[in-house]
Design a protein around this motif. Structure first.
Motif, short mmCIF file in Angstrom:
data_model
loop_
_atom_site.label_atom_id
_atom_site.label_comp_id
_atom_site.label_asym_id
_atom_site.label_seq_id
_atom_site.Cartn_x
_atom_site.Cartn_y
_atom_site.Cartn_z
N LEU A 165 0.93 -1.09 -0.11
CA LEU A 165 0.07 -0.07 0.06
C LEU A 165 0.79 1.15 -0.05
O LEU A 165 1.73 1.26 0.75
N ILE A 166 0.55 2.16 -0.77
CA ILE A 166 1.29 3.43 -0.75
C ILE A 166 0.32 4.45 -0.44
O ILE A 166 -1.04 4.60 -0.99
N ILE A 167 0.74 5.29 0.33
CA ILE A 167 -0.33 6.58 0.73
C ILE A 167 0.40 7.75 0.45
O ILE A 167 1.46 8.08 0.81
N ARG A 168 -0.34 8.48 -0.21
CA ARG A 168 0.45 9.75 -0.57
C ARG A 168 -0.55 10.88 -0.11
O ARG A 168 -1.92 10.89 -0.42
N TRP A 169 0.01 11.91 0.54
CA TRP A 169 -0.60 13.16 1.22
C TRP A 169 -0.69 13.99 0.04
O TRP A 169 0.08 14.17 -0.82
N GLY A 170 -1.28 15.36 0.22
CA GLY A 170 -1.43 16.24 -0.63
C GLY A 170 -2.32 16.17 -2.06
O GLY A 170 -2.05 16.96 -2.78
N GLY A 171 -2.83 15.14 -2.12
CA GLY A 171 -4.03 15.08 -3.29
C GLY A 171 -3.62 14.80 -4.66
O GLY A 171 -4.18 14.47 -5.30
N ARG A 172 -2.20 14.59 -4.93
CA ARG A 172 -1.79 14.36 -6.20
C ARG A 172 -1.80 12.67 -6.42
O ARG A 172 -1.46 12.10 -5.51
N ARG A 173 -2.28 12.43 -7.59
CA ARG A 173 -2.24 11.05 -7.80
C ARG A 173 -1.17 10.47 -8.80
O ARG A 173 -1.63 10.19 -9.96
N ARG A 174 0.01 10.52 -8.36
CA ARG A 174 1.05 9.88 -9.20
C ARG A 174 2.23 9.40 -8.45
O ARG A 174 2.04 10.01 -7.04
N LEU A 175 3.01 8.61 -8.71
CA LEU A 175 4.10 7.88 -7.93
C LEU A 175 5.22 8.97 -7.85
O LEU A 175 6.22 8.68 -6.90
N SER A 176 5.62 9.70 -8.88
CA SER A 176 6.78 10.54 -8.93
C SER A 176 7.81 9.75 -8.72
O SER A 176 8.88 10.24 -7.99
N GLY A 177 8.12 8.66 -9.35
CA GLY A 177 9.44 7.99 -9.36
C GLY A 177 9.55 7.23 -8.16
O GLY A 177 10.68 6.69 -7.89
N PHE A 178 8.73 6.97 -7.20
CA PHE A 178 8.72 6.42 -5.99
C PHE A 178 8.94 4.76 -6.10
O PHE A 178 7.94 4.21 -6.71
N LEU A 179 10.03 4.16 -5.97
CA LEU A 179 10.31 2.69 -6.00
C LEU A 179 9.63 2.00 -7.08
O LEU A 179 8.80 1.33 -6.84
N PRO A 180 9.75 2.10 -8.45
CA PRO A 180 9.10 1.58 -9.49
C PRO A 180 8.85 0.03 -9.43
O PRO A 180 7.79 -0.36 -9.62
N ILE A 181 9.95 -0.65 -9.02
CA ILE A 181 9.74 -1.81 -9.05
C ILE A 181 8.94 -2.49 -7.76
O ILE A 181 7.96 -3.30 -7.91
N GLN A 182 9.17 -1.70 -6.72
CA GLN A 182 8.44 -2.48 -5.42
C GLN A 182 6.89 -1.79 -5.60
O GLN A 182 6.13 -2.38 -4.90
N SER A 183 6.70 -0.88 -6.50
CA SER A 183 5.29 -0.30 -6.49
C SER A 183 4.32 -1.18 -7.29
O SER A 183 3.40 -0.76 -7.42
N ILE A 184 4.83 -1.89 -8.15
CA ILE A 184 4.22 -2.86 -9.40
C ILE A 184 2.80 -3.20 -8.96
O ILE A 184 1.81 -2.90 -9.78
N TYR A 185 2.61 -3.73 -7.74
CA TYR A 185 1.45 -4.32 -7.53
C TYR A 185 0.82 -3.57 -6.21
O TYR A 185 -0.12 -4.06 -5.54
N ALA A 186 1.42 -2.55 -5.84
CA ALA A 186 0.77 -1.67 -4.66
C ALA A 186 -0.39 -1.01 -4.84
O ALA A 186 -0.59 -0.43 -6.09
N ASP A 187 -1.46 -0.87 -3.87
CA ASP A 187 -2.44 -0.45 -3.95
C ASP A 187 -2.32 1.30 -3.83
O ASP A 187 -1.21 1.45 -2.82
N PHE A 188 -2.95 2.18 -4.16
CA PHE A 188 -2.44 3.39 -4.20
C PHE A 188 -3.72 4.26 -3.58
O PHE A 188 -4.71 4.24 -4.09
N TYR A 189 -3.45 5.09 -2.39
CA TYR A 189 -4.35 5.49 -1.91
C TYR A 189 -3.86 7.05 -1.52
O TYR A 189 -2.91 7.45 -1.17
N VAL A 190 -4.79 8.07 -2.02
CA VAL A 190 -4.35 9.37 -1.96
C VAL A 190 -5.26 10.34 -0.86
O VAL A 190 -6.40 10.04 -0.81
N ILE A 191 -4.58 10.85 -0.06
CA ILE A 191 -5.28 11.77 1.04
C ILE A 191 -5.21 13.15 0.65
O ILE A 191 -4.01 13.64 0.52
N ASN A 192 -6.32 13.95 0.65
CA ASN A 192 -6.22 15.39 0.20
C ASN A 192 -5.43 16.35 0.89
O ASN A 192 -5.01 17.16 0.62
#
Lengths: 219, 219
Positions: A165-192
């Motif tokens: 699971l990847i949790i991003r604060w600040g509302g943007r819905r992108r990975l911005s280069g965060f660990l591309p290999i380890q993120s392959i099957y991660a669920d992505f949750y955005v907090i505004n």
């Protein structure tokens, strides 16, 4: 204490929005970063309470160092302060990033090998002067690498496990280069909300969502 | 005709939810795939209308081939049908995937070099028997590769450009191995409806959201 049917083993944290938060408060952009330390420690407490095994913080990236010098200084300092605070708690700490550049804060060199502090309790990885391109190319720069090797096993961040699971604060819905290999099957949750406005209810909501996801890994 | 302040150059399409859609209709899981062709053609029309320059469809992956044989057959056929339909329109077509496996549909071999059909008008990439791991390791399998090369420029999908926006149908918030390099800075938009329930309003909503995103590429 909160209970969930299923919790992620490894969570990724993209603590975005420090600069926007600072501007909204009438501060200079770079002043936002120092308000990101306490949220990290509160998150640490929440993860210990919930039994999370591993977490990875997105400190700063090689791409971020295109920003103005006062901002660079501020996010470098925030990373050093955060790692030094965590080293006073229970954690197996590892800093991953390009140490061969002058932008890597020297104070963090001792942390580039995983080290247990206190009772350990949780693996914490901190990406500092990290570049996705650097991470991937690292494998082939190794003299012992040969073309039959799986390069994915030889990347610079190979000690960091797959993310659930990847949790991003600040509302943007992108990975911005965060660990591309380890993120392959991660669920992505955005907090505004912005990262300095962290509160543990946000984590509970992310986990409440995550527990109902159907994880198939493509099968 | 819809107008947007800013449109993405290159969009990625993850057409998920065919099996869940079929089950909801009382059909067998594998019956969902053939209802995914018409949505693709409608999306094609919408992208031509809006002036999109490049789009990439996630056909099926190496990981998907762990599924039961009747499903594999069904999604292979859907990919062949979709590519053959697009070849009757205006498009610069390219199929990318591991052709050295028997799971790659032979009918698609002629499309593995980019070919112009009709007036071209849009680049369309179709991932068929694609694997993120295969894509990355492809670079180092090349005999001419040397450790000073940037492996990112030598991946199997290197003809596919950076993605600006990825749209996933079926509600899941994950990339599932979709072009990890090209996805680095892509914005990620999730539509809860299943892919066979495609309608162009969904695209308009995705683009309405996208036009207000602040694109910084880490700077």
């Amino acid at each position: 204490m909160k209970k969930f049917k299923r919790i992620p083993q490894h969570i990724g944290i993209i603590p975005d929005g420090n600069r926007r938060w600072a501007q909204n408060k009438g501060l200079e952009k770079q002043d936002g970063y120092r308000f990101g330390i306490d949220p990290g420690l509160e998150l640490y407490d929440t993860c210990i309470e919930l039994g999370i095994k591993e977490m990875t913080f997105y400190g700063f990236t090689v791409d971020n160092t295109k920003r103005p010098p006062e901002q660079i200084k501020a996010f470098q300092k925030a990373c050093v302060d955060a790692v030094e605070c965590l080293a006073k708690r229970d954690a197996d700490l590892l800093v991953v990033g390009n140490t061969q550049s002058s932008l890597f804060p020297k104070e963090l060199l001792p942390y580039t090998k995983r080290t247990r502090f206190g009772k350990g309790l949780i693996k914490i990885n901190f990406l500092v002067n990290y570049g996705w391109n650097w991470d991937l190319n690292y494998s082939v720069k190794d003299r012992d690498f040969n073309s039959n090797d799986d390069l994915v096993k030889r990347i610079a961040s190979s000690e960091i496990s797959r993310l659930d699971l990847i949790i991003r604060w600040g509302g943007r819905r992108r990975l911005s280069g965060f660990l591309p290999i380890q993120s392959i099957y991660a669920d992505f949750y955005v907090i505004n909300e912005m990262w300095p406005d962290f509160n543990k209810e946000q984590i509970y909501q992310a986990f409440a969502w995550y527990q109902d996801q159907d994880i198939t890994l493509g099968g």
